[in-house]
Scaffold this motif. Structure first.
Motif, mmCIF file in Angstrom:
data_model
loop_
_atom_site.group_PDB
_atom_site.id
_atom_site.type_symbol
_atom_site.label_atom_id
_atom_site.label_comp_id
_atom_site.label_asym_id
_atom_site.label_seq_id
_atom_site.Cartn_x
_atom_site.Cartn_y
_atom_site.Cartn_z
ATOM 1 N N ASN A 157 2.478 1.825 -3.458
ATOM 2 C CA ASN A 157 1.530 2.259 -4.486
ATOM 3 C C ASN A 157 0.893 3.598 -4.166
ATOM 4 O OD1 ASN A 157 1.768 0.092 -6.283
ATOM 5 N ND2 ASN A 157 0.447 -1.170 -5.005
ATOM 6 N N MET A 171 0.829 -1.209 0.000
ATOM 7 C CA MET A 171 0.000 0.000 0.000
ATOM 8 C C MET A 171 0.864 1.261 0.000
ATOM 9 S SD MET A 171 -3.088 -1.063 2.611
ATOM 10 C CE MET A 171 -3.404 0.620 3.002
ATOM 11 N N ASN A 229 -6.649 -2.458 -2.313
ATOM 12 C CA ASN A 229 -5.200 -2.470 -2.488
ATOM 13 C C ASN A 229 -4.528 -3.271 -1.369
ATOM 14 O OD1 ASN A 229 -2.989 -1.764 -4.060
ATOM 15 N ND2 ASN A 229 -2.503 -0.014 -2.741
ATOM 16 N N ASN A 234 -1.785 4.055 -2.617
ATOM 17 C CA ASN A 234 -3.229 3.885 -2.686
ATOM 18 C C ASN A 234 -3.678 3.157 -1.422
ATOM 19 O OD1 ASN A 234 -5.860 3.585 -3.445
ATOM 20 N ND2 ASN A 234 -5.451 2.309 -5.240
#
Length: 158
Positions: free
Chosen positions: A18, A15, A25, A20
Motif C-alpha cells: 500500500n 504496508m 495500516n 502507507n
C-alpha cells in the motif's frame, strides 16, 4: 509461533504494497493477514495460535473492564464522605508457575487501581497483594484467580 511470524510478515507486506507506513495500516494488514491465515489453517499446520490470540484479546478486554470498574470504585470512595475501603494484605495462592506468568499477573494486579502486588513468596506459591477493598480475603483471592490468573493461563498455556 510460525503463524505469528507469518502474520507479522503479512502485515509488513500489506504496508509495503500500500505504500502507507502507519500504525493503522499495520493493524489493518495484521487483521487481513490473520483472516487469511485463519482461512488457510485447515490446509497447513495445526497450531494453537488462533486460540491463544483469542485468549489474548479476551485478557486485554477483561483487563480494560477491570480497570474501569476499579477506577470507578476508587473514585467513588475518594469523592464520597463515607469511606468504604477496608484495606488488608492478602496472600493469593498461585497456579501460574513461570517467571513470565507471575510477573505478568503481579503487574496487572498492580496496574489495577485499589490493589498492589507487594511480593512473591520465595517458593513462588503465593502472591502478596495489598487490596484497598478486602473485607473478605476469599473474595479478593477468587476475583484474582478466576479473573486475571485464569486468563493469563489461557494465553500462556493455550
Amino acid at each position: 509461533m510460525i503463524y505469528l511470524f507469518l502474520n507479522l510478515f503479512l502485515a509488513l507486506a500489506w504496508m509495503l504494497l500500500n505504500g502507507n507506513y502507519t500504525g493503522t495500516n499495520f493493524i489493518l494488514g495484521f487483521v487481513v493477514g490473520f483472516l487469511a491465515l485463519r482461512l488457510s489453517q485447515p490446509f497447513g499446520l495445526k497450531t494453537s495460535y488462533f486460540r491463544r490470540f483469542r485468549a489474548l484479546v479476551g485478557l486485554f478486554l477483561f483487563f480494560c473492564y477491570e480497570m474501569v470498574i476499579s477506577v470507578a470504585r476508587v473514585v467513588w470512595d475518594v469523592v464520597t464522605p463515607t469511606h468504604l475501603s477496608d484495606p488488608d494484605i492478602v496472600y493469593v495462592p498461585l497456579d501460574v508457575e513461570s517467571d513470565l506468568e507471575i510477573s505478568l499477573l503481579a503487574n496487572m494486579v498492580s496496574l489495577t487501581p485499589g490493589s498492589l502486588s507487594l511480593d512473591v513468596t520465595p517458593d513462588k506459591k503465593h502472591l502478596v497483594v495489598h487490596a484497598m477493598f478486602a473485607p473478605e480475603h476469599e473474595k479478593v483471592i477468587r476475583e484474582i484467580k478466576d479473573g486475571l490468573e485464569k486468563r493469563i493461563l489461557e494465553v500462556t498455556r493455550g
